[in-house]
Design a protein around this motif. Structure first.
Motif, PDB file in Angstrom:
ATOM      1  N   GLN A 158       0.801  -1.220   0.000  1.00  0.00           N
ATOM      2  CA  GLN A 158       0.000   0.000   0.000  1.00  0.00           C
ATOM      3  C   GLN A 158       0.840   1.278   0.000  1.00  0.00           C
ATOM      4  OE1 GLN A 158      -2.869  -0.310   3.157  1.00  0.00           O
ATOM      5  NE2 GLN A 158      -4.014  -1.905   2.098  1.00  0.00           N
ATOM      6  N   VAL A 159       2.153   1.160  -0.029  1.00  0.00           N
ATOM      7  CA  VAL A 159       3.000   2.347  -0.011  1.00  0.00           C
ATOM      8  C   VAL A 159       3.185   2.897  -1.418  1.00  0.00           C
ATOM      9  CG1 VAL A 159       5.317   3.223   0.462  1.00  0.00           C
ATOM     10  CG2 VAL A 159       4.150   1.798   2.143  1.00  0.00           C
ATOM     11  N   GLY A 160       3.631   2.070  -2.339  1.00  0.00           N
ATOM     12  CA  GLY A 160       3.809   2.513  -3.718  1.00  0.00           C
ATOM     13  C   GLY A 160       4.629   3.783  -3.818  1.00  0.00           C
ATOM     14  N   ASP A 161       4.073   4.799  -4.455  1.00  0.00           N
ATOM     15  CA  ASP A 161       4.755   6.084  -4.628  1.00  0.00           C
ATOM     16  C   ASP A 161       4.611   6.980  -3.400  1.00  0.00           C
ATOM     17  OD1 ASP A 161       5.547   5.377  -7.183  1.00  0.00           O
ATOM     18  OD2 ASP A 161       3.779   6.270  -8.119  1.00  0.00           O
ATOM     19  N   ASP A 162       3.932   6.502  -2.359  1.00  0.00           N
ATOM     20  CA  ASP A 162       3.670   7.297  -1.164  1.00  0.00           C
ATOM     21  C   ASP A 162       4.726   7.047  -0.082  1.00  0.00           C
ATOM     22  OD1 ASP A 162       2.275   9.074   0.501  1.00  0.00           O
ATOM     23  OD2 ASP A 162       1.115   7.446   1.391  1.00  0.00           O
ATOM     24  N   PHE A 163       5.961   6.729  -0.478  1.00  0.00           N
ATOM     25  CA  PHE A 163       7.023   6.471   0.492  1.00  0.00           C
ATOM     26  C   PHE A 163       7.477   7.780   1.122  1.00  0.00           C
ATOM     27  CE2 PHE A 163      11.624   5.985   1.472  1.00  0.00           C
ATOM     28  CZ  PHE A 163      11.480   5.106   2.520  1.00  0.00           C
ATOM     29  N   ASN A 164       7.510   7.812   2.437  1.00  0.00           N
ATOM     30  CA  ASN A 164       7.905   8.992   3.191  1.00  0.00           C
ATOM     31  C   ASN A 164       9.284   8.734   3.807  1.00  0.00           C
ATOM     32  OD1 ASN A 164       8.290  10.928   5.234  1.00  0.00           O
ATOM     33  ND2 ASN A 164       6.089  11.160   5.573  1.00  0.00           N
ATOM     34  N   GLU A 165      10.303   9.221   3.150  1.00  0.00           N
ATOM     35  CA  GLU A 165      11.694   9.013   3.582  1.00  0.00           C
ATOM     36  C   GLU A 165      11.929   9.531   5.004  1.00  0.00           C
ATOM     37  OE1 GLU A 165      15.605   7.710   3.093  1.00  0.00           O
ATOM     38  OE2 GLU A 165      14.147   7.649   1.469  1.00  0.00           O
ATOM     39  N   ASP A 166      11.391  10.713   5.309  1.00  0.00           N
ATOM     40  CA  ASP A 166      11.583  11.293   6.645  1.00  0.00           C
ATOM     41  C   ASP A 166      10.940  10.436   7.727  1.00  0.00           C
ATOM     42  OD1 ASP A 166      13.069  13.436   5.674  1.00  0.00           O
ATOM     43  OD2 ASP A 166      11.298  14.718   5.434  1.00  0.00           O
ATOM     44  N   LEU A 167       9.778   9.876   7.432  1.00  0.00           N
ATOM     45  CA  LEU A 167       9.101   9.017   8.411  1.00  0.00           C
ATOM     46  C   LEU A 167       9.886   7.719   8.618  1.00  0.00           C
ATOM     47  CD1 LEU A 167       6.735   8.525  10.294  1.00  0.00           C
ATOM     48  CD2 LEU A 167       5.449   7.637   8.328  1.00  0.00           C
ATOM     49  N   ALA A 168      10.416   7.156   7.553  1.00  0.00           N
ATOM     50  CA  ALA A 168      11.219   5.938   7.675  1.00  0.00           C
ATOM     51  C   ALA A 168      12.469   6.196   8.511  1.00  0.00           C
ATOM     52  CB  ALA A 168      11.585   5.408   6.298  1.00  0.00           C
ATOM     53  N   THR A 169      13.103   7.350   8.296  1.00  0.00           N
ATOM     54  CA  THR A 169      14.284   7.713   9.077  1.00  0.00           C
ATOM     55  C   THR A 169      13.909   7.916  10.547  1.00  0.00           C
ATOM     56  OG1 THR A 169      15.361   8.697   7.168  1.00  0.00           O
ATOM     57  CG2 THR A 169      16.145   9.411   9.334  1.00  0.00           C
ATOM     58  N   ALA A 170      12.784   8.548  10.796  1.00  0.00           N
ATOM     59  CA  ALA A 170      12.329   8.746  12.181  1.00  0.00           C
ATOM     60  C   ALA A 170      12.069   7.400  12.851  1.00  0.00           C
ATOM     61  CB  ALA A 170      11.074   9.616  12.207  1.00  0.00           C
ATOM     62  N   ALA A 171      11.464   6.474  12.144  1.00  0.00           N
ATOM     63  CA  ALA A 171      11.202   5.140  12.700  1.00  0.00           C
ATOM     64  C   ALA A 171      12.514   4.443  13.056  1.00  0.00           C
ATOM     65  CB  ALA A 171      10.398   4.302  11.707  1.00  0.00           C
ATOM     66  N   ARG A 172      13.474   4.520  12.157  1.00  0.00           N
ATOM     67  CA  ARG A 172      14.777   3.883  12.372  1.00  0.00           C
ATOM     68  C   ARG A 172      15.479   4.489  13.584  1.00  0.00           C
ATOM     69  NH1 ARG A 172      20.121   4.770  10.337  1.00  0.00           N
ATOM     70  NH2 ARG A 172      21.213   2.809   9.996  1.00  0.00           N
ATOM     71  N   HIS A 173      15.494   5.808  13.664  1.00  0.00           N
ATOM     72  CA  HIS A 173      16.183   6.453  14.778  1.00  0.00           C
ATOM     73  C   HIS A 173      15.422   6.292  16.092  1.00  0.00           C
ATOM     74  CE1 HIS A 173      18.970   9.037  12.098  1.00  0.00           C
ATOM     75  NE2 HIS A 173      19.363   7.800  12.223  1.00  0.00           N
ATOM     76  N   ALA A 174      14.104   6.198  16.035  1.00  0.00           N
ATOM     77  CA  ALA A 174      13.338   5.941  17.259  1.00  0.00           C
ATOM     78  C   ALA A 174      13.677   4.555  17.803  1.00  0.00           C
ATOM     79  CB  ALA A 174      11.838   6.065  16.991  1.00  0.00           C
TER      80      ALA A 174
END
Length: 128
Positions: free
Chosen positions: A12-28
């Protein structure tokens, strides 16, 4: 292994990938571990570190929950995600402030990670 790639592969992500959110998840996720480790190190210190232990433990739990909420892409709930990111920012700011009160190297590293995590969550809020 890459959490960024894992999120991108979600159907369900497709072209809706949020790089900043992925980075926040990783750093959290990293921040949760750093805070847990700092709390453990604080428990071995000679001085009274109860408040730091409590703050680091609370921050670890909030960061862990934030990482899990941020990687869930099915049935996206922007309000829940926003609330969790805001809670993480607050927890990280408080933890960084508490750790900065101490001269221990583990507290310095924890405060630095908390500041980075809070900054990443702020960036993710803009892009959600």
């Amino acid at each position: 292994m890459s959490i960024h790639r894992m999120i991108q592969l979600h159907p369900q992500v497709g072209d809706d990938f949020n790089e900043d959110l992925a980075t926040a998840a990783r750093h959290a996720m990293f921040c949760a571990l750093m805070c847990t480790s700092c709390a453990d190190a604080c428990s071995a210190e000679e001085m009274d570190m109860r408040q730091c232990i409590r703050t680091c433990s609370d921050c670890a739990d909030i960061c862990g929950a934030t990482a899990r909420v941020a990687v869930r892409r099915t049935g996206r709930d922007v309000g829940m995600l926003r609330a969790q990111l805001e809670a993480c920012i607050t927890a990280c700011d408080l933890c960084a402030e508490e750790c900065a009160r101490h001269d221990h190297e583990h507290c310095r590293l924890c405060a630095e990670m908390c500041r980075e995590c809070a900054a990443d969550c702020r960036k993710a809020l803009v892009g959600d």
